[in-house]
Design an enzyme around this catalytic site. Structure first.
Site, PDB file in Angstrom:
ATOM      1  N   ARG A 125       3.202  -1.428  10.725  1.00 52.24           N
ATOM      2  CA  ARG A 125       4.353  -1.507  11.626  1.00 52.24           C
ATOM      3  C   ARG A 125       4.757  -2.896  12.120  1.00 52.24           C
ATOM      4  O   ARG A 125       5.958  -3.151  12.233  1.00 52.24           O
ATOM      5  CB  ARG A 125       4.138  -0.540  12.801  1.00 52.24           C
ATOM      6  CG  ARG A 125       4.294   0.909  12.340  1.00 52.24           C
ATOM      7  CD  ARG A 125       3.637   1.894  13.274  1.00 52.24           C
ATOM      8  NE  ARG A 125       2.191   1.812  13.217  1.00 52.24           N
ATOM      9  CZ  ARG A 125       1.379   2.567  13.942  1.00 52.24           C
ATOM     10  NH1 ARG A 125       1.875   3.455  14.767  1.00 52.24           N
ATOM     11  NH2 ARG A 125       0.076   2.439  13.822  1.00 52.24           N
TER      12      ARG A 125
ATOM     13  N   THR B 128     -11.748   6.020  10.919  1.00 50.90           N
ATOM     14  CA  THR B 128     -11.805   5.484  12.287  1.00 50.90           C
ATOM     15  C   THR B 128     -11.237   6.459  13.319  1.00 50.90           C
ATOM     16  O   THR B 128     -11.387   6.254  14.512  1.00 50.90           O
ATOM     17  CB  THR B 128     -11.043   4.136  12.378  1.00 50.90           C
ATOM     18  OG1 THR B 128      -9.781   4.310  11.747  1.00 50.90           O
ATOM     19  CG2 THR B 128     -11.808   3.031  11.717  1.00 50.90           C
TER      20      THR B 128
ATOM     21  N   LYS C 126       0.842  -1.198   0.000  1.00 57.08           N
ATOM     22  CA  LYS C 126       0.000   0.000   0.000  1.00 57.08           C
ATOM     23  C   LYS C 126       0.878   1.249   0.000  1.00 57.08           C
ATOM     24  O   LYS C 126       1.752   1.403   0.848  1.00 57.08           O
ATOM     25  CB  LYS C 126      -0.903   0.017   1.243  1.00 57.08           C
ATOM     26  CG  LYS C 126      -1.781   1.252   1.337  1.00 57.08           C
ATOM     27  CD  LYS C 126      -2.798   1.134   2.448  1.00 57.08           C
ATOM     28  CE  LYS C 126      -2.335   1.651   3.779  1.00 57.08           C
ATOM     29  NZ  LYS C 126      -2.175   3.108   3.853  1.00 57.08           N
TER      30      LYS C 126
ATOM     31  N   ASN D  89     -16.063  14.806 -11.845  1.00 54.94           N
ATOM     32  CA  ASN D  89     -15.160  14.821 -12.992  1.00 54.94           C
ATOM     33  C   ASN D  89     -13.696  14.669 -12.584  1.00 54.94           C
ATOM     34  O   ASN D  89     -12.927  13.916 -13.197  1.00 54.94           O
ATOM     35  CB  ASN D  89     -15.347  16.171 -13.686  1.00 54.94           C
ATOM     36  CG  ASN D  89     -15.328  16.026 -15.164  1.00 54.94           C
ATOM     37  OD1 ASN D  89     -15.823  15.027 -15.691  1.00 54.94           O
ATOM     38  ND2 ASN D  89     -14.743  16.993 -15.840  1.00 54.94           N
ATOM     39  N   THR D  90     -13.328  15.376 -11.529  1.00 58.50           N
ATOM     40  CA  THR D  90     -11.931  15.377 -11.070  1.00 58.50           C
ATOM     41  C   THR D  90     -11.553  14.014 -10.491  1.00 58.50           C
ATOM     42  O   THR D  90     -10.473  13.478 -10.766  1.00 58.50           O
ATOM     43  CB  THR D  90     -11.747  16.487 -10.011  1.00 58.50           C
ATOM     44  OG1 THR D  90     -12.107  17.721 -10.625  1.00 58.50           O
ATOM     45  CG2 THR D  90     -10.338  16.570  -9.507  1.00 58.50           C
TER      46      THR D  90
ATOM     47  N   ASP E 123      -3.451   4.302  -1.949  1.00 57.89           N
ATOM     48  CA  ASP E 123      -4.363   4.752  -0.889  1.00 57.89           C
ATOM     49  C   ASP E 123      -4.333   6.276  -0.811  1.00 57.89           C
ATOM     50  O   ASP E 123      -3.746   6.851   0.099  1.00 57.89           O
ATOM     51  CB  ASP E 123      -3.894   4.112   0.434  1.00 57.89           C
ATOM     52  CG  ASP E 123      -4.728   4.524   1.632  1.00 57.89           C
ATOM     53  OD1 ASP E 123      -5.856   5.001   1.441  1.00 57.89           O
ATOM     54  OD2 ASP E 123      -4.237   4.368   2.766  1.00 57.89           O
ATOM     55  N   LEU E 124      -4.973   6.927  -1.810  1.00 57.64           N
ATOM     56  CA  LEU E 124      -4.961   8.397  -1.828  1.00 57.64           C
ATOM     57  C   LEU E 124      -6.327   8.980  -1.463  1.00 57.64           C
ATOM     58  O   LEU E 124      -6.485  10.194  -1.395  1.00 57.64           O
ATOM     59  CB  LEU E 124      -4.482   8.906  -3.195  1.00 57.64           C
ATOM     60  CG  LEU E 124      -3.042   8.508  -3.566  1.00 57.64           C
ATOM     61  CD1 LEU E 124      -2.640   9.104  -4.916  1.00 57.64           C
ATOM     62  CD2 LEU E 124      -2.049   8.929  -2.495  1.00 57.64           C
ATOM     63  N   LYS E 125      -7.324   8.136  -1.261  1.00 59.55           N
ATOM     64  CA  LYS E 125      -8.649   8.553  -0.770  1.00 59.55           C
ATOM     65  C   LYS E 125      -9.154   9.800  -1.497  1.00 59.55           C
ATOM     66  O   LYS E 125      -9.388  10.852  -0.886  1.00 59.55           O
ATOM     67  CB  LYS E 125      -8.610   8.818   0.738  1.00 59.55           C
ATOM     68  CG  LYS E 125      -8.163   7.615   1.574  1.00 59.55           C
ATOM     69  CD  LYS E 125      -8.261   7.916   3.061  1.00 59.55           C
ATOM     70  CE  LYS E 125      -7.861   6.764   3.943  1.00 59.55           C
ATOM     71  NZ  LYS E 125      -6.417   6.445   3.944  1.00 59.55           N
TER      72      LYS E 125
ATOM     73  N   GLN F 202      -3.289   2.267  17.242  1.00 57.36           N
ATOM     74  CA  GLN F 202      -4.567   1.678  16.846  1.00 57.36           C
ATOM     75  C   GLN F 202      -5.394   1.455  18.111  1.00 57.36           C
ATOM     76  O   GLN F 202      -4.849   1.111  19.162  1.00 57.36           O
ATOM     77  CB  GLN F 202      -4.355   0.337  16.106  1.00 57.36           C
ATOM     78  CG  GLN F 202      -3.652   0.466  14.772  1.00 57.36           C
ATOM     79  CD  GLN F 202      -4.538   1.025  13.667  1.00 57.36           C
ATOM     80  OE1 GLN F 202      -5.693   1.392  13.902  1.00 57.36           O
ATOM     81  NE2 GLN F 202      -3.993   1.112  12.469  1.00 57.36           N
TER      82      GLN F 202
ATOM     83  N   HIS G 206     -11.376  12.644  -3.102  1.00 54.86           N
ATOM     84  CA  HIS G 206     -12.666  13.238  -2.709  1.00 54.86           C
ATOM     85  C   HIS G 206     -12.726  14.623  -3.356  1.00 54.86           C
ATOM     86  O   HIS G 206     -12.035  15.555  -2.923  1.00 54.86           O
ATOM     87  CB  HIS G 206     -12.730  13.363  -1.184  1.00 54.86           C
ATOM     88  CG  HIS G 206     -14.078  13.759  -0.669  1.00 54.86           C
ATOM     89  ND1 HIS G 206     -14.366  13.815   0.676  1.00 54.86           N
ATOM     90  CD2 HIS G 206     -15.214  14.108  -1.303  1.00 54.86           C
ATOM     91  CE1 HIS G 206     -15.626  14.188   0.844  1.00 54.86           C
ATOM     92  NE2 HIS G 206     -16.161  14.388  -0.345  1.00 54.86           N
ATOM     93  N   ASP G 207     -13.541  14.754  -4.413  1.00 59.01           N
ATOM     94  CA  ASP G 207     -13.599  16.026  -5.139  1.00 59.01           C
ATOM     95  C   ASP G 207     -14.861  15.974  -6.010  1.00 59.01           C
ATOM     96  O   ASP G 207     -15.678  15.069  -5.858  1.00 59.01           O
ATOM     97  CB  ASP G 207     -12.310  16.179  -5.983  1.00 59.01           C
ATOM     98  CG  ASP G 207     -11.911  17.636  -6.186  1.00 59.01           C
ATOM     99  OD1 ASP G 207     -12.793  18.431  -6.551  1.00 59.01           O
ATOM    100  OD2 ASP G 207     -10.740  17.967  -5.995  1.00 59.01           O
ATOM    101  N   ILE G 208     -14.989  16.911  -6.928  1.00 55.67           N
ATOM    102  CA  ILE G 208     -16.156  16.846  -7.818  1.00 55.67           C
ATOM    103  C   ILE G 208     -16.020  15.602  -8.709  1.00 55.67           C
ATOM    104  O   ILE G 208     -14.908  15.105  -8.943  1.00 55.67           O
ATOM    105  CB  ILE G 208     -16.306  18.139  -8.664  1.00 55.67           C
ATOM    106  CG1 ILE G 208     -15.066  18.386  -9.531  1.00 55.67           C
ATOM    107  CG2 ILE G 208     -16.595  19.335  -7.769  1.00 55.67           C
ATOM    108  CD1 ILE G 208     -15.247  19.509 -10.543  1.00 55.67           C
TER     109      ILE G 208
HETATM  110  O1  C5P Z   1       1.155   0.369  11.136  1.00 54.96           O
HETATM  111  P1  C5P Z   1      -0.288   0.012  11.024  1.00 54.96           P
HETATM  112  O2  C5P Z   1      -0.533  -1.482  10.882  1.00 54.96           O
HETATM  113  O3  C5P Z   1      -1.147   0.625  12.112  1.00 54.96           O
HETATM  114  O4  C5P Z   1      -0.730   0.681   9.629  1.00 54.96           O
HETATM  115  C1  C5P Z   1      -2.061   0.678   9.195  1.00 54.96           C
HETATM  116  C2  C5P Z   1      -2.172   1.413   7.901  1.00 54.96           C
HETATM  117  O5  C5P Z   1      -3.552   1.499   7.562  1.00 54.96           O
HETATM  118  C3  C5P Z   1      -1.646   2.848   7.916  1.00 54.96           C
HETATM  119  O6  C5P Z   1      -1.149   3.134   6.613  1.00 54.96           O
HETATM  120  C4  C5P Z   1      -2.876   3.666   8.215  1.00 54.96           C
HETATM  121  O7  C5P Z   1      -2.802   4.967   7.686  1.00 54.96           O
HETATM  122  C5  C5P Z   1      -3.956   2.869   7.492  1.00 54.96           C
HETATM  123  N1  C5P Z   1      -5.304   3.043   8.013  1.00 54.96           N
HETATM  124  C6  C5P Z   1      -5.630   2.779   9.333  1.00 54.96           C
HETATM  125  N2  C5P Z   1      -6.919   2.953   9.774  1.00 54.96           N
HETATM  126  C7  C5P Z   1      -7.848   3.386   8.931  1.00 54.96           C
HETATM  127  C8  C5P Z   1      -7.549   3.639   7.590  1.00 54.96           C
HETATM  128  C9  C5P Z   1      -6.241   3.458   7.174  1.00 54.96           C
HETATM  129  O8  C5P Z   1      -4.791   2.358  10.114  1.00 54.96           O
HETATM  130  N3  C5P Z   1      -9.084   3.514   9.360  1.00 54.96           N
END
Ligand code: C5P
Length: 235
Positions: free
Chosen positions: A213, A122, A36, A71-72, A63-65, A192, A67-69
């Site tokens: 991690r 989250t 990712k 077309n974009t 994973d760039l998420k 987390q 969010h825009d109009i």
């Molecule tokens: O190191 P870790 O296992 O916590 O990494 C989780 C990855 O998932 C990170 O890149 C984090 O930005 C992403 N992520 C997350 N929780 C979300 C959405 C994405 O931990 N709700």
């Protein structure tokens, strides 16, 4: 060489530069995991690094998420598809039209990545979403957005492993659920909050696990990955 038909673990490459990214990636095998690339790494290293990972044989979740109009977002998704990524994501709260445009753009591309929605981050709690005008329980809003994503032609959503059972029940087993918040038994949970082990998350119905991690910070990343695969009976 050990090879898994559909590797379920997506390793989050939360690195600042190409050198540290490649120091990890060179120890991994595309037969065992996917990768990712998120905002920081992409902004620093760009499509050239994504291309390098793909050329090494890895499937890449961009994973760039977006969010825009509509077309974009559609144009950005098409650019991601043209780059050859395996999965790309957009915010479901961008609405039906934005998601439909993104779907249509991807369908026109030669490579067709999985198109995944982001529901409620989250990091946001009940009070946070109330402050931006959503007077609703986060879990209820997650379900609403996941249903809308499904109706708009998305392949699935990113969600907490704790939401998987409900979403699979309500939307169906074909709706792809990608879950961060996964920690091997006994490992440090870091920042987390609500976690499941990889095998618990898969048993609940997660299709893909995003793990950072516990693998990226390990002295022996390939061994850490293989231990997780063994725990899940995937090796
Ligand atoms: O190191 P870790 O296992 O916590 O990494 C989780 C990855 O998932 C990170 O890149 C984090 O930005 C992403 N992520 C997350 N929780 C979300 C959405 C994405 O931990 N709700």
């Amino acid at each position: 060489m050990i090879s898994i038909h559909d590797p379920k673990i997506i390793i989050a490459l939360d690195f600042k530069d190409e050198a540290s990214t490649m120091a990890l990636v060179d120890q991994l095998e595309p037969q065992l995991c996917r990768l990712k690339v998120g905002k920081e790494l992409f902004v620093r290293c760009g499509p050239a690094l994504v291309k390098k990972l793909i050329d090494k044989g890895f499937d890449v979740f961009l994973d760039l998420k977006f969010h825009d109009i509509p077309n974009t977002v559609a144009a950005a998704c098409q650019a991601a598809a043209d780059m050859g990524v395996w999965m790309v994501n957009i915010h479901a709260s961008g609405g039906r039209k934005m998601m439909q445009y993104a779907r249509e753009a991807i369908e026109k591309s030669e490579h067709q990545p999985l198109l995944i929605g982001v529901t409620i981050l989250t990091s946001l709690n009940r009070q946070d979403i109330a402050e931006v005008g959503l007077d609703i329980e986060p879990a209820e809003q997650v379900l609403r957005l996941a249903k809308l994503a499904n109706e708009s032609g998305l392949d699935g959503v990113v969600c907490s492993p704790l939401e998987v059972t409900e979403l699979k029940q309500q939307i169906g087993s074909d709706f792809c659920l990608v879950t961060p918040g996964v920690r091997p038994a006994g490992s440090n949970i870091g920042d987390q909050q609500r976690v499941m082990t990889p095998s618990q998350a898969l048993l609940a119905g997660s299709d893909y696990l995003v793990i950072g991690r516990p693998i990226t910070q390990s002295n022996k990343p390939l061994e850490a990955l293989k231990n997780i695969l063994l725990e899940c009976n995937m090796l």
